[in-house]
Every structure is written in C-alpha cells, then in structure tokens.
Design an enzyme around this catalytic site. Structure first.
Site, PDB file in Angstrom:
ATOM      1  N   CYS A 102       0.843  -1.186   0.000  1.00 31.01           N
ATOM      2  CA  CYS A 102       0.000   0.000   0.000  1.00 31.01           C
ATOM      3  C   CYS A 102       0.885   1.245   0.000  1.00 31.01           C
ATOM      4  O   CYS A 102       1.880   1.305   0.713  1.00 31.01           O
ATOM      5  CB  CYS A 102      -0.960   0.098   1.182  1.00 31.01           C
ATOM      6  SG  CYS A 102      -2.095  -1.274   1.287  1.00 31.01           S
ATOM      7  N   ARG A 145       3.841  -0.382  -4.788  1.00 33.07           N
ATOM      8  CA  ARG A 145       3.570  -0.903  -3.444  1.00 33.07           C
ATOM      9  C   ARG A 145       2.228  -1.638  -3.357  1.00 33.07           C
ATOM     10  O   ARG A 145       1.882  -2.185  -2.308  1.00 33.07           O
ATOM     11  CB  ARG A 145       3.561   0.248  -2.435  1.00 33.07           C
ATOM     12  CG  ARG A 145       4.859   1.006  -2.381  1.00 33.07           C
ATOM     13  CD  ARG A 145       4.746   2.168  -1.419  1.00 33.07           C
ATOM     14  NE  ARG A 145       4.576   1.718  -0.066  1.00 33.07           N
ATOM     15  CZ  ARG A 145       5.552   1.427   0.771  1.00 33.07           C
ATOM     16  NH1 ARG A 145       6.794   1.558   0.372  1.00 33.07           N
ATOM     17  NH2 ARG A 145       5.315   1.019   1.988  1.00 33.07           N
ATOM     18  N   TRP A 202      -2.847  -2.791  -1.654  1.00 32.76           N
ATOM     19  CA  TRP A 202      -2.580  -4.219  -1.812  1.00 32.76           C
ATOM     20  C   TRP A 202      -3.401  -4.880  -0.706  1.00 32.76           C
ATOM     21  O   TRP A 202      -3.094  -4.738   0.476  1.00 32.76           O
ATOM     22  CB  TRP A 202      -1.090  -4.509  -1.645  1.00 32.76           C
ATOM     23  CG  TRP A 202      -0.716  -5.934  -1.918  1.00 32.76           C
ATOM     24  CD1 TRP A 202      -0.342  -6.460  -3.122  1.00 32.76           C
ATOM     25  CD2 TRP A 202      -0.658  -7.015  -0.980  1.00 32.76           C
ATOM     26  NE1 TRP A 202      -0.073  -7.794  -2.985  1.00 32.76           N
ATOM     27  CE2 TRP A 202      -0.253  -8.165  -1.687  1.00 32.76           C
ATOM     28  CE3 TRP A 202      -0.917  -7.132   0.384  1.00 32.76           C
ATOM     29  CZ2 TRP A 202      -0.093  -9.406  -1.081  1.00 32.76           C
ATOM     30  CZ3 TRP A 202      -0.764  -8.372   1.000  1.00 32.76           C
ATOM     31  CH2 TRP A 202      -0.345  -9.493   0.260  1.00 32.76           C
ATOM     32  N   ASN A 230      -1.664   2.274   5.668  1.00 35.83           N
ATOM     33  CA  ASN A 230      -0.803   1.186   5.186  1.00 35.83           C
ATOM     34  C   ASN A 230      -0.402   0.374   6.416  1.00 35.83           C
ATOM     35  O   ASN A 230       0.210   0.913   7.333  1.00 35.83           O
ATOM     36  CB  ASN A 230       0.422   1.817   4.495  1.00 35.83           C
ATOM     37  CG  ASN A 230       1.561   0.835   4.268  1.00 35.83           C
ATOM     38  OD1 ASN A 230       2.716   1.234   4.241  1.00 35.83           O
ATOM     39  ND2 ASN A 230       1.265  -0.423   4.115  1.00 35.83           N
ATOM     40  N   GLY A 231      -0.774  -0.915   6.426  1.00 40.02           N
ATOM     41  CA  GLY A 231      -0.426  -1.758   7.577  1.00 40.02           C
ATOM     42  C   GLY A 231      -1.600  -2.647   7.922  1.00 40.02           C
ATOM     43  O   GLY A 231      -2.516  -2.826   7.115  1.00 40.02           O
ATOM     44  N   GLU A 286      16.664 -18.248  -8.004  1.00 38.42           N
ATOM     45  CA  GLU A 286      16.305 -16.876  -8.377  1.00 38.42           C
ATOM     46  C   GLU A 286      15.758 -16.832  -9.809  1.00 38.42           C
ATOM     47  O   GLU A 286      14.795 -16.119 -10.089  1.00 38.42           O
ATOM     48  CB  GLU A 286      17.536 -15.974  -8.196  1.00 38.42           C
ATOM     49  CG  GLU A 286      17.384 -14.528  -8.629  1.00 38.42           C
ATOM     50  CD  GLU A 286      16.236 -13.767  -7.964  1.00 38.42           C
ATOM     51  OE1 GLU A 286      15.659 -14.247  -6.977  1.00 38.42           O
ATOM     52  OE2 GLU A 286      15.908 -12.690  -8.475  1.00 38.42           O
ATOM     53  N   LYS A 338      12.060 -15.488 -10.765  1.00 39.45           N
ATOM     54  CA  LYS A 338      11.810 -14.423 -11.756  1.00 39.45           C
ATOM     55  C   LYS A 338      10.746 -14.874 -12.736  1.00 39.45           C
ATOM     56  O   LYS A 338       9.831 -14.138 -13.054  1.00 39.45           O
ATOM     57  CB  LYS A 338      13.077 -14.059 -12.549  1.00 39.45           C
ATOM     58  CG  LYS A 338      14.133 -13.260 -11.841  1.00 39.45           C
ATOM     59  CD  LYS A 338      13.800 -11.806 -11.620  1.00 39.45           C
ATOM     60  CE  LYS A 338      13.084 -11.541 -10.353  1.00 39.45           C
ATOM     61  NZ  LYS A 338      13.627 -11.586  -9.092  1.00 39.45           N
ATOM     62  N   GLU A 364       7.184 -15.188 -11.048  1.00 35.59           N
ATOM     63  CA  GLU A 364       6.520 -13.969 -10.581  1.00 35.59           C
ATOM     64  C   GLU A 364       6.052 -13.074 -11.718  1.00 35.59           C
ATOM     65  O   GLU A 364       5.038 -12.407 -11.586  1.00 35.59           O
ATOM     66  CB  GLU A 364       7.323 -13.205  -9.522  1.00 35.59           C
ATOM     67  CG  GLU A 364       8.650 -12.670  -9.910  1.00 35.59           C
ATOM     68  CD  GLU A 364       9.445 -12.065  -8.742  1.00 35.59           C
ATOM     69  OE1 GLU A 364       8.892 -11.756  -7.684  1.00 35.59           O
ATOM     70  OE2 GLU A 364      10.665 -11.891  -8.932  1.00 35.59           O
ATOM     71  N   HIS A 377      15.982 -36.813  -7.156  1.00 38.69           N
ATOM     72  CA  HIS A 377      15.146 -37.180  -6.013  1.00 38.69           C
ATOM     73  C   HIS A 377      13.723 -36.628  -6.140  1.00 38.69           C
ATOM     74  O   HIS A 377      13.061 -36.394  -5.135  1.00 38.69           O
ATOM     75  CB  HIS A 377      15.804 -36.699  -4.719  1.00 38.69           C
ATOM     76  CG  HIS A 377      17.162 -37.289  -4.516  1.00 38.69           C
ATOM     77  ND1 HIS A 377      17.353 -38.602  -4.164  1.00 38.69           N
ATOM     78  CD2 HIS A 377      18.388 -36.760  -4.683  1.00 38.69           C
ATOM     79  CE1 HIS A 377      18.654 -38.853  -4.089  1.00 38.69           C
ATOM     80  NE2 HIS A 377      19.304 -37.750  -4.406  1.00 38.69           N
ATOM     81  N   LYS A 400       5.901  -4.635  -4.285  1.00 42.69           N
ATOM     82  CA  LYS A 400       7.353  -4.571  -4.149  1.00 42.69           C
ATOM     83  C   LYS A 400       7.794  -4.495  -2.697  1.00 42.69           C
ATOM     84  O   LYS A 400       8.823  -5.026  -2.319  1.00 42.69           O
ATOM     85  CB  LYS A 400       7.885  -3.355  -4.908  1.00 42.69           C
ATOM     86  CG  LYS A 400       9.387  -3.326  -4.907  1.00 42.69           C
ATOM     87  CD  LYS A 400       9.955  -2.775  -6.167  1.00 42.69           C
ATOM     88  CE  LYS A 400      11.434  -3.012  -6.249  1.00 42.69           C
ATOM     89  NZ  LYS A 400      11.774  -4.407  -6.539  1.00 42.69           N
TER      90      LYS A 400
HETATM   91  C1  G6P Z   1       8.695  -8.710  -2.390  1.00 45.12           C
HETATM   92  C2  G6P Z   1       9.265  -8.278  -3.722  1.00 45.12           C
HETATM   93  C3  G6P Z   1      10.546  -9.032  -4.016  1.00 45.12           C
HETATM   94  C4  G6P Z   1      11.531  -8.866  -2.876  1.00 45.12           C
HETATM   95  C5  G6P Z   1      10.926  -9.253  -1.530  1.00 45.12           C
HETATM   96  C6  G6P Z   1      11.825  -8.845  -0.377  1.00 45.12           C
HETATM   97  O1  G6P Z   1       8.255 -10.018  -2.471  1.00 45.12           O
HETATM   98  O2  G6P Z   1       8.314  -8.493  -4.747  1.00 45.12           O
HETATM   99  O3  G6P Z   1      11.113  -8.558  -5.224  1.00 45.12           O
HETATM  100  O4  G6P Z   1      12.653  -9.663  -3.112  1.00 45.12           O
HETATM  101  O5  G6P Z   1       9.676  -8.579  -1.349  1.00 45.12           O
HETATM  102  O6  G6P Z   1      11.907  -7.449  -0.351  1.00 45.12           O
HETATM  103  P1  G6P Z   1      13.102  -6.630   0.235  1.00 45.12           P
HETATM  104  O7  G6P Z   1      12.724  -5.193  -0.034  1.00 45.12           O
HETATM  105  O8  G6P Z   1      13.162  -6.923   1.694  1.00 45.12           O
HETATM  106  O9  G6P Z   1      14.342  -7.030  -0.469  1.00 45.12           O
END
Ligand code: G6P
Length: 612
Positions: free
Chosen positions: A2, A27, A73, A99-100, A485, A489, A492, A508, A607
C-alpha cells in the site's frame, strides 16, 4: 504494501496526489482512491490501478488544496470500490488512508458497533477512522489529539494520514512499523510512503519514527509528537534522489531498464570500496564494529524473496572466503521459531526496500537478544537502515519493477566485499587469491555489458519456450541459488510454474516431471563439479527435456548436448552469480512480455511487503 500520499499547501492537491500514487503504485495496485477537501469532503475510489481512479475522477469536481490518496494491496477484504481507501467516518467529517494491519480491529469494531458506529467495508482500516471520530466527538478533541488517543488503542502496524473537512487547515499523519516520510516545502507539506512523490517539489524530508504523530499546517509548518505526547525535533535530511531515476528513461518497462542498469549499478556498489591495483577492500559500514565482525562465531542472514536468494549465495561466500559459519533464514520463519541467538552472533539483514515487515521484526527480536545487526539495504533512510547497528547501502538507485533485478546483484557485490574483507583480516584467504578476486570483481561491470549484448539471442530462446506450463532451473554450488532466483523471476512475472533445484537433487523428485515439453534451464558455468553437471544435463536429455544451458564462453561439452546455449564471460567461481543471474532475468522478462503479462506490476504482488 500500500502506498499513501498527502498534500497540504497553496496548490491544487489532486494532480500532486495522483502523480504521487502513480509513483507509489509498485507498493500495491488492486485499487486506489483520493479524498479532497474543498468546502466539503470529496472521496473517489476505484477498484484496479490508479489509471481507473484517474478515469473516474474525470467525472467529478477535483478542486481542493488539501488531499490524500492511497494505492492498495489488499489484506482484509477483497479488492473492490468499497474496500479501497480512503475510508471516511460515519459523520462524513474525517477521511483516512492506512498502510499496515490493525490486528485488534475485530475487538475495536465490536466496541464501536455497540456505540452505534456502522461499518460499510470489510477492512481493518475502517475501525481507525471511526475510533478517531469517536474520540473527537466524545471529548471534543482537536484532530491530532483524537488520532493520538485512537492509536493508543490500536495494535498492529500503521502509517496513516487523516483529514477533517471541518478543519481544512491541517493534515495529521502517524506511523508504526510502516514507513512515512514528511516532505517540507516553502509553504507546503507532503506525506508519503517513500520520497518518490515528494522529490519533484522539495528535497527536504524527515523520516518519521515509530509511534510519532505529525501535524502539517497549510503554511508549511509542522509539529511532531510521540504517541505518549512528547514533542520531537528530528533532523531534516536532504534527499539525494533525481527525478530521472524514477522514470523509464526510454525503456519499455522499468524491469528492462533496471536489468540494463546493472553494469552501472554493480559498479556503484563497489565504488570507493575496492582497489585491485593497491589490493584493498574497505566496507565503510563495518569499520566501527571490526572486532565483533571479525570474531563473529556465526553469521545469520535474514531476508525474504530475492534478497533471501542473495543471502544463500552469501552463505557460500562467507563460509568459503572468511570461514565463518553462516545460516540463512527466511525472516518470517526465523522470527517465530524461538531461534538460538548468541550475543557474539552477527545478524545480516538483506533488503532492497528496507521495509519488509518480517525482516524488520526478525531484527527487532535479534536485537533484544544482544546480536549485532548489520543491514544491507538499498533504500536510504529506510526502517531497516535505521534499526541496525551498522550496515552498507547497495547504491543501486530506485528499483521500481516489482521483480527485483539490480538490487539483487548489488547485494551480491556488497556481500562479496564483506566476505573478502573478513577473509583477509582473518587470514582465511591467501593474499594471491584475495587480489585475484579483487581484480575479477572490478572487471565484472564490463563483463555484464557483454552479457547484456546477448539480449536478442535470449529473446529468441524466450520465443521458443514461452508456451511452457512448467520450467525447471538447475545449478550447483554458487549457481544453486541462481537457479532458485531464475525460477522465481519466471514465476513472478510470467505466471509459468517454475522450480529451482540443486542439480544433483533433481534425481530425487523433479526428474519425474521431465518430458519433451519441459524446459530445463541449467546454469553450468562452474569449474568445480563441471563433469557432474554434464551428467545432469545428460539425464535431462535422456528424458527429452529441452535444455537451455548458461555456460562459460568456450564451453564445448555442454554446448554439444543443449538445445539452446547462452555463453557468458568467464570469471572467478564465487563471482559467477553476478553474471549468470542476468540472462535468467532477461529470459523471464521476454517470456513475460510475449505472454502479454504486466511485467512491472505482476498480479497479486507488491514490491514492498510491509505486512506479515
Ligand atoms: C517482495 C518483492 C521481491 C523482494 C521481496 C523482499 O516479495 O516483490 O522482489 O525480493 O519482497 O523485499 P526486500 O525489499 O526486503 O528485499
């Protein structure tokens, strides 16, 4: 999650708040709303992105010099017009964005309902505005005092802004565990979740601390008090942020821009911290705590998402180069499992945003147990940067695409520098190898440029596998977290189900999934265990899987076996993730674009995850 933004001053608030919401959309983007004061209170709320709100606002009067906005969000209550913020009080005087999460909202709601308050949304937030209304009405309090009283009763996390149509001379904001920045202009003030909506107007900001309440006045004056009524005089900071850094700069998406920036951002993360010619590394953030860091019995890395993957690579780095036992923890698990933490432990928190709720809470818990906290954070002035005893900024610049790219490689640079510095001081790495790694690290930005030149080839491969329903990513050693990773990617942003696995573990379980439709991305740049990876590739081919191999330039063996090959420059093994992760970012990007996905704002994600 948010984003909130608010304005009070002589200008029209709507364009400032709307533009601010667009900047904060990373956000959260399931619904958005704005309230404006112009004689009366006008609230416009819409399910969907800020663009939907903008369209709805075309129909109504949007004048007013006080305004607040929110991009959501969803946590409590599905994304719809009713649950979108702002939420207004029953008497129509107050409007609030939040926000929270208010954890005791159910108890508060019940008590307020007994007093006759009627609720119209499914959100936790709505209780706050009713509670403030109740205090204002019952005790005839000014807005800031009613807010203070209400927040004394609220349990949970909040950044809020409230406005009262009967007193348009002020805005009141407050925070606890969710970020809120005050922007101070000549005769105007701003509040926002981060500085991005503010920078166009002023570079003077104050990062509010937990349990602080700020009252903004129309003439640019402000006052800050704690929730227990103590007056605060915090230092005003000057922002070092340029507006261009928040724009796409000619790229189709922020994510592509950020992938391409990596030759520069990797350099920024090491600039001034390394000199291969003279053979030194200096990580400024470590200097005050050298004895504790060098003698740490254990390093515990706490992080979430992509940052957690960087942490996994750091485990290899710290153990191999500095010989310090290292554990990597999902912050959300760590904080709730009563972990053993000694006062000679070092807790390293990795976070792009510096605001991730679980990482913050894990740090708070470890701080109480006496550990030294080291933060590796991208956003300057963020909560994690302020909570930790010491730390390093990654200097990657604003990362706006929801899927993290440049922040990840910048974290790797800082972690490598730390491991090198610690290893050098502890004598666990030879002078020769130390210097070899320093010059290899300095040459990474140039090599990243070469990797980026593979873009067309990677786009072609993306076209060949874009219709896959599943994908497997395999790697060993330093490239195992890279496989995780790469898979993250892809899932997501393209919504293709993908799994990352240590290559040898494939036998396994995941091998059962392999057939002629399954793309298997093998990251095979390793010098060590190369033959083992060759065997893994053979095992995939024997089951007709489609092998996309990331190999070192000049590779001959895997090249013969793979369906598609991505050749990247050679480097020292501990540094390979800095190069091998980039083709996987591009692969995911192109697949997502070809599938018509919203690359910068993938569904259901945000994010900055400021709720648990
Ligand atoms: C969210 C974002 C990711 C990020 C993660 C941790 O899930 O979409 O891209 O890696 O949060 O965020 P941070 O700001 O703590 O790296």
């Amino acid at each position: 999650m948010c984003g909130i933004v608010a304005y009070i001053g002589p200008k029209q608030a709507y364009p400032i708040v709307l533009e601010g919401l667009k900047r904060l959309e990373y956000r959260g983007y399931d619904s958005a709303g704005i309230s404006l004061i112009n004689g009366g209170l006008k609230t416009i709320k819409k399910k969907g992105k800020v663009l939907e709100l903008e369209l709805a606002a075309k129909e109504v009067d949007i004048s007013g010099t006080v305004g607040l906005g929110h991009t959501r969000w969803a946590t409590h209550g599905e994304p719809n017009d009713m649950n979108a913020h702002p939420h207004n009080s029953g008497n129509g005087r107050l409007s609030l964005v939040h926000n929270g999460i208010i954890e005791n909202y159910a108890t508060l709601k019940k008590a307020l309902e007994e007093l006759g308050h009627e609720f119209i949304s499914d959100t936790d937030t709505e209780v706050l505005v009713h509670l403030i209304e109740e205090y204002q009405k019952r005790d005839d309090l000014p807005l800031e005092e009613a807010v203070r009283k209400a927040l004394e009763k609220a349990i949970g996390a909040y950044a809020i802004v409230v406005v009262d149509k009967d007193d348009p001379s002020k805005l009141v904001g407050a925070r606890k565990s969710s970020p809120l920045v005050l922007g101070i202009g000549d005769d105007e003030c701003f509040l926002a979740s981060d500085a991005s909506p503010i920078i166009k107007y002023t570079n003077k900001v104050i990062y509010l601390n937990d349990e602080e309440i700020v009252t903004l006045k129309r003439n640019g004056e402000y006052s800050i008090k704690t929730i227990d009524n103590k007056v605060q005089n915090p230092e005003i900071k000057e922002l070092d942020l340029k507006l261009e850094e928040l724009e796409k700069g000619g790229y189709e998406h922020f994510m592509l821009k950020e992938i391409y920036q990596q030759s520069q951002t990797i350099w920024e993360s090491m600039r001034g911290r390394i000199n291969a010619n003279d053979g030194w590394v200096v990580v400024g953030g470590m200097s005050e705590y050298i004895p504790r860091l060098v003698n740490a019995k254990r390093i515990v890395i706490a992080a979430c998402g992509t940052s957690w993957h960087a942490g996994l690579i750091a485990e290899y780095l710290f153990e191999e180069l500095a010989r310090i036992p290292t554990e990597v923890e999902y912050a959300s698990e760590f904080r709730y499992r009563n972990p053993i933490i000694y006062n000679d432990d070092v807790i390293v928190a990795l976070s792009q945003s510096g605001e991730t709720a679980d990482t913050l809470a894990a740090l708070e818990m470890a701080k109480k147990k006496g550990a030294l906290l080291y933060g590796i954070v991208n956003v300057v002035g963020s909560s994690i940067a302020r909570l930790t005893h010491c730390g390093s900024y990654t200097h990657a610049g604003p990362e706006i695409g929801v899927a993290s790219t440049k922040a990840f490689t910048s974290q790797l640079v800082v972690l490598t520098l730390m491991a090198l510095d610690l290893g050098h001081r502890r004598g666990t790495i030879s002078e020769g190898y130390f210097r070899q790694l320093l010059s290899a690290l300095e040459s990474i930005p140039k090599k990243v440029e070469k990797v980026l030149q593979l873009n067309d080839q990677i786009r072609f491969i993306a076209g060949e596998i874009k219709n896959a329903q599943n994908a497997l990513y395999l790697g060993r050693g330093y490239n195992f977290p890279v496989a995780l990773e790469g898979a993250l990617k892809l899932k997501e942003i393209s919504y293709i189900h993908a799994e990352g696995y240590p290559a040898a573990e494939m036998k396994h379980g995941p091998i059962a999934l392999i057939d002629m439709y399954m793309p298997v991305v093998v990251i095979a740049t390793n010098r060590s265990a190369y033959e083992k990876i060759v065997s893994n590739v053979q095992e995939v081919k024997a089951r007709k899987g489609i092998v996309i191999a990331v190999v070192t330039e000049g590779d001959t063996v895997i090249k013969e076996m793979a369906d598609f090959i991505i050749e990247i420059p050679e480097t020292e093994e501990p540094l390979t993730p800095l190069l091998s992760s980039i083709p996987l970012q591009l692969l995911a990007y192109h697949i997502a674009v070809m599938r018509g996905c919203d690359v910068d704002q993938p569904r259901n994600l945000a994010k900055s995850v400021t709720v648990e």
